[in-house]
Design an enzyme around this catalytic site. Structure first.
Site, PDB file in Angstrom:
ATOM      1  N   SER A 175      -6.794  14.089  -0.620  1.00 62.21           N
ATOM      2  CA  SER A 175      -6.462  13.029  -1.487  1.00 62.21           C
ATOM      3  C   SER A 175      -7.292  11.846  -1.384  1.00 62.21           C
ATOM      4  O   SER A 175      -8.031  11.975  -0.505  1.00 62.21           O
ATOM      5  CB  SER A 175      -5.128  12.553  -1.370  1.00 62.21           C
ATOM      6  OG  SER A 175      -4.650  11.418  -1.936  1.00 62.21           O
ATOM      7  N   TYR A 194       2.375   9.794   3.589  1.00 60.68           N
ATOM      8  CA  TYR A 194       1.305  10.706   2.789  1.00 60.68           C
ATOM      9  C   TYR A 194      -0.262  10.539   2.925  1.00 60.68           C
ATOM     10  O   TYR A 194      -0.792  11.635   3.221  1.00 60.68           O
ATOM     11  CB  TYR A 194       1.413  10.235   1.388  1.00 60.68           C
ATOM     12  CG  TYR A 194       0.624  11.126   0.304  1.00 60.68           C
ATOM     13  CD1 TYR A 194       0.932  12.475   0.095  1.00 60.68           C
ATOM     14  CD2 TYR A 194      -0.547  10.391  -0.368  1.00 60.68           C
ATOM     15  CE1 TYR A 194       0.070  13.300  -0.898  1.00 60.68           C
ATOM     16  CE2 TYR A 194      -1.420  11.218  -1.187  1.00 60.68           C
ATOM     17  CZ  TYR A 194      -1.087  12.459  -1.606  1.00 60.68           C
ATOM     18  OH  TYR A 194      -1.896  13.407  -2.452  1.00 60.68           O
TER      19      TYR A 194
END
Length: 250
Positions: free
Chosen positions: A149, A163
């Site tokens: 990410s 996350y």
């Protein structure tokens, strides 16, 4: 021509002819777009997802092998990979696109939720790679592409601690795999910014710090994954490819 049509209308070049690829998270989003692109480029596919209905539809459209499996369940993954390898005659590559995003401050996200995010995003990636390795080690020019990410590179968005930690772990796991498995197997990470998928619901407007000022289409990320899976990236391993619209400028 709109952007989605532009991204999907480019002619296939057979970049993956003869390749046998496992893709997780293939029922929707980036995983599904990657499966569509890889099929168009000539790959045989084994698709995994815990969402059986979407997975079945994707596989039916692409004439791919599909197995409902939870990436956090090692026995389930091992069985699915074994069946997929048998059906395809081996495995040349794996794409780990299964993942989950959890928003919330440190005080709002409990330990059980924290563990769930790490189990799916990080441990699930490890399990899938581990189960695929016996076949990857027999293949020529085998590849691993894991989905990190923009938060892996620049974890500055608030309320993303779990996350960010999981995706930072994916990035360093992939680097470690690149070192351990070289020169026979290449391992790389694609690091997307916000993508127009169900995972981005509620945060679609948070692109003010993106140079391109928009979300990505899933097919744009799939093309980055294709590059790292194909022979065009034959001298690339251990890399983190930022496909994030200029969010991190890495």
């Amino acid at each position: 021509m709109d952007r989605e049509k532009e991204q999907t209308s480019k002619p296939a070049a057979g970049r993956l002819l003869g390749r046998r690829i496992v893709i997780t998270g293939a029922a929707s989003g980036i995983g599904r777009a990657t499966a569509q692109l890889f099929a168009a480029e000539g790959a045989a596919l084994t698709l995994l997802d815990r969402e059986a209905d979407g997975l079945t539809q994707t596989a039916s459209d692409l004439n791919a092998h599909a197995f409902a499996a939870d990436v956090t369940d090692e026995a389930s993954v091992a069985q699915a990979i074994h069946q997929g390898a048998a059906a395809m005659g081996g495995i040349d590559g794996v794409v780990n696109a299964a993942g989950v995003m959890l928003r919330g401050s440190v005080m709002e996200v409990g330990v059980a939720e924290w563990r769930r995010v790490l189990e799916i995003n990080l441990t699930g990636t490890y399990i899938v790679v581990r189960c695929c390795l016996p076949w990857l080690q027999k293949a020529t020019s085998a590849t691993i592409v894991n989905l990190g990410s923009g938060q892996s590179l620049l974890p500055n968005s608030p309320d993303r601690s779990a996350y960010s930690a999981s995706k930072g772990g994916v990035l360093n796991l992939t680097r470690a795999l690149a070192a351990e498995l070289a020169p026979a197997i290449r391992a790389n990470t694609v690091c997307p910014g916000l993508v127009d998928t169900p995972m981005a619901q509620g945060v679609q407007g948070n692109v003010g710090n993106y140079a391109l000022r928009r979300l990505a289409d899933p097919m744009e990320i799939a093309r980055a994954i294709l590059f790292l899976t194909s022979s065009e990236s034959s001298y690339v391993t251990g890399a983190a490819l930022a496909a994030d619209g200029g969010r991190s400028f890495h």
